[in-house]
Enzyme design. Structure first.
Site, PDB file in Angstrom:
ATOM      1  N   PHE A 177      27.958  62.578  21.584  1.00  0.00           N
ATOM      2  CA  PHE A 177      26.546  61.985  21.537  1.00  0.00           C
ATOM      3  C   PHE A 177      26.113  61.823  22.954  1.00  0.00           C
ATOM      4  O   PHE A 177      26.555  61.327  23.876  1.00  0.00           O
ATOM      5  CB  PHE A 177      26.548  60.799  20.866  1.00  0.00           C
ATOM      6  CG  PHE A 177      26.531  60.816  19.292  1.00  0.00           C
ATOM      7  CD1 PHE A 177      26.799  62.024  18.651  1.00  0.00           C
ATOM      8  CD2 PHE A 177      26.197  59.774  18.672  1.00  0.00           C
ATOM      9  CE1 PHE A 177      26.732  62.046  17.297  1.00  0.00           C
ATOM     10  CE2 PHE A 177      26.402  59.659  17.039  1.00  0.00           C
ATOM     11  CZ  PHE A 177      26.709  60.916  16.383  1.00  0.00           C
ATOM     12  N   HIS A 204      38.395  68.966  20.387  1.00  0.00           N
ATOM     13  CA  HIS A 204      37.662  67.936  19.779  1.00  0.00           C
ATOM     14  C   HIS A 204      37.534  67.584  18.410  1.00  0.00           C
ATOM     15  O   HIS A 204      37.927  66.675  18.064  1.00  0.00           O
ATOM     16  CB  HIS A 204      36.378  67.950  20.327  1.00  0.00           C
ATOM     17  CG  HIS A 204      35.316  66.672  20.426  1.00  0.00           C
ATOM     18  ND1 HIS A 204      35.962  65.496  20.901  1.00  0.00           N
ATOM     19  CD2 HIS A 204      34.182  66.411  19.422  1.00  0.00           C
ATOM     20  CE1 HIS A 204      35.009  64.348  20.653  1.00  0.00           C
ATOM     21  NE2 HIS A 204      34.016  65.000  19.787  1.00  0.00           N
ATOM     22  N   CYS A 246      31.927  59.666  23.306  1.00  0.00           N
ATOM     23  CA  CYS A 246      33.116  60.218  22.686  1.00  0.00           C
ATOM     24  C   CYS A 246      34.081  60.997  23.746  1.00  0.00           C
ATOM     25  O   CYS A 246      34.980  61.516  23.756  1.00  0.00           O
ATOM     26  CB  CYS A 246      32.991  61.223  21.305  1.00  0.00           C
ATOM     27  SG  CYS A 246      32.341  60.121  20.024  1.00  0.00           S
ATOM     28  N   LYS A 275      42.437  64.764  15.638  1.00  0.00           N
ATOM     29  CA  LYS A 275      41.823  63.843  14.754  1.00  0.00           C
ATOM     30  C   LYS A 275      42.165  63.912  13.135  1.00  0.00           C
ATOM     31  O   LYS A 275      41.852  62.995  12.695  1.00  0.00           O
ATOM     32  CB  LYS A 275      40.519  63.925  15.045  1.00  0.00           C
ATOM     33  CG  LYS A 275      39.942  63.495  16.350  1.00  0.00           C
ATOM     34  CD  LYS A 275      38.434  63.538  16.604  1.00  0.00           C
ATOM     35  CE  LYS A 275      38.031  63.330  18.052  1.00  0.00           C
ATOM     36  NZ  LYS A 275      38.328  64.196  19.074  1.00  0.00           N
ATOM     37  N   HIS A 313      38.985  59.414  14.370  1.00  0.00           N
ATOM     38  CA  HIS A 313      38.301  59.468  15.540  1.00  0.00           C
ATOM     39  C   HIS A 313      38.187  57.924  16.381  1.00  0.00           C
ATOM     40  O   HIS A 313      37.360  57.272  15.822  1.00  0.00           O
ATOM     41  CB  HIS A 313      36.927  60.007  15.184  1.00  0.00           C
ATOM     42  CG  HIS A 313      36.008  60.507  16.319  1.00  0.00           C
ATOM     43  ND1 HIS A 313      36.498  60.400  17.591  1.00  0.00           N
ATOM     44  CD2 HIS A 313      34.730  61.050  16.446  1.00  0.00           C
ATOM     45  CE1 HIS A 313      35.660  60.891  18.340  1.00  0.00           C
ATOM     46  NE2 HIS A 313      34.548  61.163  17.612  1.00  0.00           N
ATOM     47  N   GLU A 346      31.616  73.977  18.363  1.00  0.00           N
ATOM     48  CA  GLU A 346      32.655  73.985  19.228  1.00  0.00           C
ATOM     49  C   GLU A 346      33.490  75.373  18.978  1.00  0.00           C
ATOM     50  O   GLU A 346      33.839  76.030  19.846  1.00  0.00           O
ATOM     51  CB  GLU A 346      33.765  72.887  18.849  1.00  0.00           C
ATOM     52  CG  GLU A 346      34.805  73.042  19.860  1.00  0.00           C
ATOM     53  CD  GLU A 346      35.801  71.665  19.773  1.00  0.00           C
ATOM     54  OE1 GLU A 346      36.820  71.798  20.510  1.00  0.00           O
ATOM     55  OE2 GLU A 346      35.522  71.025  18.973  1.00  0.00           O
TER      56      GLU A 346
END
Length: 402
Positions: free
Chosen positions: A388, A294, A154, A324, A329, A305
């Site tokens: 990830f 994010h 991502c 998002k 996403h 975050e």
């Protein structure tokens, strides 16, 4: 940031469920309109979940019928978005050898991969390979300079934009078309994310399901998208009288080195990445006007975050938005899509609100922009992507200076 190294953003292009053009996307963000719907991920309708697909998409006018047969849907989205970005920039005004392409994708041609299982045809590999998007953009845009593909889950789209800036700084290219593309709308992808608990599989109202940093967050909605930016040297852009949305001034890239799918619980890698990007830009933390987070709406990621933001900037010190909540996403495309949005925020001096979040998680001590857009002064902004594999990528954009 020296004037010699300044990089201008002169063109933007998108294709996503939240907008088939930059203007449509911006309007939906400002009005907090999320187009999420219940989506059938297979022809039989056995896998259905809330998602943000592209409605009635066709690459007609961008790819010939023969080219469309040879490309995965994610590549078709990429070609449309990138060619729109080039048109928005007023064309490419340098020789073919000085044009570069950098794409980011988490999966590559996942639809081609899944449909080809057990019955691959001669076009299976060309449709499925992750670098197919970069190839087709180089062909359609006559770019014979560096043509690269990055795959960092991502963070792919943000990494692509950051590496593109470095190509210009190193004078290996004069114009770079950079961004991300992803169309992961397959049953296998949905089932995998759903069973892992990362993705929402059921809800009463998909359009209101996404609430980043909220108390009742349960995961993300899967989306497909492509987003591209045209980057060029600031002096060159000014010389030709180009419209400049923003300047790209800083790039950070770090690794958590912690866990394959979980972020560092204190956001250590994320904080280091933001610090690196700000240092690259020569921008102090207290100068940042807003952050495009994010913000995946997952339990672990939002808290990590938020802790990174608080550690670096202080509690609720900088306005934060999480787009998002409207776009869903789009995995490898997400960072590039949010880079586009950050450029629009700077250009318009408006930060779009985070849709749907009403009750902020007390563990997330951030100044989340909600309910309505917020007017902000000119100044640098930060766009963050965390993925990830522990991949982190952050970009600093700024208002063009004289």
């Amino acid at each position: 940031m020296t004037h010699e190294n300044a990089v201008a953003v002169t063109g933007l292009g998108v294709r996503c469920g939240a907008g088939t053009s930059v203007g449509a996307l911006w309007e939906n963000l400002l009005t907090s309109r999320c187009p999420a719907q219940m989506h059938a991920f297979d022809a039989e309708g056995t896998v259905v979940a809330p998602a943000c697909p592209m409605p009635e998409f066709t690459p007609e006018g961008y790819l010939t019928a023969k080219e469309a047969r040879r490309t995965d849907r994610s590549v078709q989205l990429a070609v449309c978005a990138a060619m729109d970005a080039v048109a928005d920039a007023g064309g490419l005004h340098v020789p073919a050898g000085r044009r570069a392409v950098v794409t980011g994708t988490g999966y590559g041609g996942v639809i081609a991969q899944e449909s080809g299982i057990g019955r691959p045809d001669v076009l299976y590999v060309p449709r499925a390979m992750p670098n197919a998007g970069a190839h087709w953009l180089s062909v359609k845009l006559d770019a014979t300079g560096p043509t690269l593909t990055l795959s960092t889950a991502c963070a792919s789209g943000s990494h692509a934009v950051g590496e593109a800036m470095d190509l210009i700084r190193a004078r290996r290219a004069d114009v770079v078309i950079a961004g991300g593309h992803e169309s992961p709308m397959t049953a296998t992808t949905a089932l995998s994310f759903g069973r892992s608990g990362a993705m929402i599989t059921e809800c009463d109202d998909p359009a209101r399901a996404l609430c980043p940093f909220g108390t009742d967050r349960q995961g993300f909605l899967l989306a497909e998208a492509a987003a591209f930016l045209v980057l060029e040297r600031l002096d060159d852009a000014r010389r030709r009288g180009a419209r400049i949305y923003a300047t790209l001034t800083g790039y950070g890239s770090t690794s958590d080195a912690h866990h394959l799918t979980a972020p560092h619980p204190e956001g250590a890698g994320a904080r280091a990445c933001m610090e690196q990007a700000l240092a690259d830009a020569g921008t102090p933390a207290d100068a940042v006007t807003h952050i495009n987070a994010h913000g995946t709406r997952t339990a672990l990621n939002d808290v990590a975050e938020a802790r990174a933001l608080t550690a670096l900037f202080g509690p609720a010190a900088v306005p934060v938005t999480a787009c998002k909540s409207v776009t869903g996403h789009s995995l490898g495309a997400a960072g590039a899509l949010e880079a586009v949005i950050t450029c629009l925020s700077l250009h318009e001096e408006i930060v779009p609100p985070t849709a749907n979040t009403v009750h902020l998680d007390p563990q997330c001590d951030v100044d989340l922009v909600t309910a309505r857009p917020r007017k902000l002064p000119a100044g640098p902004a930060l766009s963050t992507s965390f993925a990830f594999g522990g991949h982190n990528a952050c970009l600093v954009f700024d208002t063009p200076r004289p």
